[in-house]
Design a protein around this motif. Structure first.
Motif, PDB file in Angstrom:
ATOM      1  N   ALA A 198       0.791  -1.337   0.010  1.00  0.00           N
ATOM      2  CA  ALA A 198       0.049   0.097   0.397  1.00  0.00           C
ATOM      3  C   ALA A 198       1.007   1.409   0.562  1.00  0.00           C
ATOM      4  O   ALA A 198       0.687   2.266  -0.399  1.00  0.00           O
ATOM      5  N   TYR A 199       1.701   1.796   0.143  1.00  0.00           N
ATOM      6  CA  TYR A 199       2.924   2.218   0.204  1.00  0.00           C
ATOM      7  C   TYR A 199       3.330   2.707  -0.976  1.00  0.00           C
ATOM      8  O   TYR A 199       4.618   2.950  -0.928  1.00  0.00           O
ATOM      9  N   ALA A 200       2.066   3.231  -1.625  1.00  0.00           N
ATOM     10  CA  ALA A 200       2.955   3.792  -3.079  1.00  0.00           C
ATOM     11  C   ALA A 200       2.059   4.578  -3.684  1.00  0.00           C
ATOM     12  O   ALA A 200       1.387   4.376  -3.460  1.00  0.00           O
ATOM     13  N   GLU A 201       2.373   5.023  -4.875  1.00  0.00           N
ATOM     14  CA  GLU A 201       1.701   5.724  -5.375  1.00  0.00           C
ATOM     15  C   GLU A 201       0.381   4.894  -6.559  1.00  0.00           C
ATOM     16  O   GLU A 201      -0.206   5.394  -7.063  1.00  0.00           O
ATOM     17  N   GLN A 202       1.019   3.327  -7.094  1.00  0.00           N
ATOM     18  CA  GLN A 202      -0.532   2.310  -7.580  1.00  0.00           C
ATOM     19  C   GLN A 202      -0.849   1.055  -6.010  1.00  0.00           C
ATOM     20  O   GLN A 202       0.385   0.758  -6.170  1.00  0.00           O
ATOM     21  N   ALA A 203      -1.329   1.054  -6.310  1.00  0.00           N
ATOM     22  CA  ALA A 203      -1.624  -0.365  -5.735  1.00  0.00           C
ATOM     23  C   ALA A 203      -3.011  -1.564  -5.823  1.00  0.00           C
ATOM     24  O   ALA A 203      -3.744  -0.816  -6.787  1.00  0.00           O
TER      25      ALA A 203
END
Length: 316
Positions: free
Chosen positions: A95-100
């Protein structure tokens, strides 16, 4: 896309912002562009390396939940999901991302009037509190102590215990200010972290665990029930069960709870109901702070220092 990786396990400095390929949804999955990312206690436990036996390796992207807009779907997924605002459970990480990406079975539509920040502040924590209290068979007028109540699970549990008609709702926390805020949410007794003064409890919901877990068995009433939902204070000693057996004649019950054991449809139904309750004003999602994704290490330092009341949320 940019994402946060665990490049070394241990202190928060091991969380590093990196460029990674954009993910693509597999069969049965959706791709979500997050507007908000939840930072949970389990993320910190994984980052510290406490759960090393569960197969986490360097390069792992932490984070279990996002709220945002579905941008694409994989094979077998209704294309009408595209463009919808949703809350999504991404599993143990990603989840720690710009897309998941998330399984479509782990996606709940967001109701009108609910922002993404509030959705991830409550999203996974509220159902954990709900089902853990159910596992403890908390009944109206019974006493409950929530150990480690300043986190998002504890805050949800206080509110749900009040709604269930619990008699005494005791909490442990680290400061008078936190105690005041927990009273506003429904707590009737505020104790320090030692729990001194708490006795004859029907239910103990424990978010902390840690090396002194066994000492809390003495606080339970006959037929009392303890349910552990987290290990933010560390793992208990291997022989903690001796404390339970030492209280054999009091018929105590000890259990653990993980949302992994709840059927997805049941979990999603509770999540949707709690989101609606937030919109109505019947349930509060408590946000400590909103930080940019790049400041994930800052968020974890604050958690490690015990500064967080509620949940920190990251935004890309």
């Amino acid at each position: 896309m940019q994402a946060i990786e665990i490049q070394t396990f241990g202190p928060p400095e091991g969380l590093v912002l990196v460029d990674r390929p954009d993910p693509a949804p597999a069969t049965g999955q959706v791709l979500v562009t997050p507007e908000a990312i939840g930072v949970g206690g389990v993320d910190a436990v994984i980052r510290r390396g406490t759960l090393g036996g569960y197969g986490f390796t360097t390069g792992f992207v932490p984070g279990a939940e996002v709220a945002g807009t579905v941008g694409a779907v994989g094979d077998g997924v209704d294309p009408s999901w595209v463009g919808r605002r949703v809350w999504a459970f991404t599993g143990t990480g990603g989840a720690y991302a710009e897309q998941a990406v998330a399984d479509v079975a782990d996606v709940v539509p967001l109701p009108d009037g609910l922002g993404g920040v509030d959705a991830v502040a409550l999203g996974s924590s509220g159902p954990v509190a709900h089902f853990a209290l159910a596992q403890a068979h908390l009944a109206a007028a019974e006493s409950v102590l929530i150990r480690g109540a300043a986190g998002s699970i504890g805050i949800a549990a206080v509110q749900l215990a009040r709604a269930a008609g619990a008699g005494t709702i005791a909490v442990t926390t680290s400061s008078p200010e936190r105690g005041r805020r927990l009273r506003e949410l429904g707590a009737t007794e505020v104790l320090d972290r030692s729990g001194d003064g708490a006795t004859e409890l029907d239910v103990l919901l424990d978010v902390a665990a840690g090396p002194d877990l066994a000492s809390w068995f003495d606080r339970l009433a006959p037929n009392g029930r303890m349910v552990v939902v987290g290990v933010v204070a560390g793992m208990p000693p291997a022989d903690f069960g001796a404390g339970l057996l030492a209280n054999f004649r009091r018929s105590l019950t000890f259990g653990t709870f993980s949302a992994d054991t709840i059927p997805r449809a049941d979990r999603n139904a509770v999540t949707a109901a709690q989101f609606a309750a937030v919109v109505r004003g019947d349930l509060s999602a408590v946000v400590h702070d909103v930080l940019p994704l790049a400041d994930a290490a800052v968020a974890h330092r604050r958690m490690d220092a015990g500064e967080v009341f509620g949940r920190i949320v990251l935004v890309p």
